[in-house]
Design an enzyme around this catalytic site. Structure first.
Site, PDB file in Angstrom:
ATOM      1  CG  ASP A 132      11.915   4.267 -34.016  1.00  0.00           C
ATOM      2  OD1 ASP A 132      11.779   4.987 -33.006  1.00  0.00           O
ATOM      3  OD2 ASP A 132      11.683   4.664 -35.170  1.00  0.00           O
TER       4      ASP A 132
ATOM      5  CE  LYS B 252      10.193   7.531 -37.147  1.00  0.00           C
ATOM      6  NZ  LYS B 252       9.834   6.418 -36.232  1.00  0.00           N
TER       7      LYS B 252
END
Length: 281
Positions: free
Chosen positions: A102, A66
């Site tokens: 997220d 990420k």
């Protein structure tokens, strides 16, 4: 035209994303594929280049990529920049644009599952890893009455507080002080992995001073109800697991890729069924 999506991770065989996205495409009769791609860290640059060469519509990015993936993208969103992590890449007109869905996925879940507005609530985050960073940024951008964070290593918590300064100030509390003052918080969120296998008997934080009627969240969704959430329920708290966050972050990625509203109920049902299958239920 057929769309092609997937998820890059290492390991990635456990990912629920393929079943969730395939269910959404089938429900809306969208011609699309979604695959799990096992990408070792040393192969990430080549894998990102393949998004262009293989004409992928976009990919989800999961651990451990990420942060590293940012170096290979043309542009990242404001939220992804603040979080310093990307979980969704969109291939748009030859450019690769990174997003982080997220935190917004969690925020959507919290708003959907709470009984009232969260903007007048006092919120405590437990943990200071990547998940805490994304949730903190989204909550700070949204705005709550008080946002606080506690972590065993206060330096890491302080880093997240600094990142959120442009949006909202965050109070950093040592663990002991946070636990002693737990009764002052309306929403408590576990962002750590404590409660997952093999730590299923452990709790990330004592709930002894939890006030009745508080909302206790856990970003974990395997198991669906951690020991921490079970203990919170015994104390009269409303509990929210991480399933809503997972589904919503996937739904936001789906919408970035397709331009259509995601069928969240269908996606959630697909994940639950897959989890039950894995458990043998």
């Amino acid at each position: 035209m057929q769309l092609h999506m997937g998820v890059f991770g290492h390991p990635v065989s456990h990912s629920m994303s393929p079943c969730m996205h395939k269910a959404a495409y089938a429900h809306l009769n969208i011609k699309a594929t979604y695959e799990a791609f096992e990408i070792a860290p040393n192969d990430l640059e080549l894998a990102v280049k393949s998004i262009r060469t293989e004409q992928l519509t976009g990919v989800n990015i999961t651990l451990p990529h990420k942060v590293a993936v940012i170096d290979y993208l043309d542009e990242i969103s404001e939220e992804a920049k603040a979080i310093a992590a990307v979980n969704t890449v969109v291939h748009r007109d030859g450019r690769l644009v990174g997003y982080n869905t997220d935190g917004q996925g969690f925020l959507d879940s919290l708003i959907q599952e709470s009984d009232e507005s969260i903007q007048n609530k006092k919120v405590l985050l437990v943990g200071a890893g990547g998940a805490a960073r994304s949730v903190a940024v989204s909550l700070a951008r949204y705005g709550v009455e008080e946002l606080a964070i506690t972590n065993r290593t206060l330096g890491k918590a302080a880093e997240i507080a600094k990142i959120c300064e442009p949006f909202q100030s965050i109070n950093v509390y040592p663990r002991g002080l946070a636990q002693a003052g737990l009764t002052g918080f309306d929403i408590i969120i576990n962002t750590t992995s404590i409660g997952m296998h093999p730590d299923m008997d452990r709790m990330p934080f004592s709930l002894e001073t939890l006030k009745r009627g508080a909302v206790v969240c856990d970003l974990i969704y395997t198991p669906l109800k951690t020991r921490w959430l079970q203990e919170a329920e015994k104390k009269g708290a409303k509990t929210i697991n991480g399933l809503g966050m997972f589904v919503n972050q996937g739904a936001l990625a789906f919408e970035l890729w397709t331009g259509q509203s995601a069928p969240r109920d269908i996606m959630r049902k697909a994940v639950v069924e897959e989890l039950m299958k894995e458990r043998g239920d």
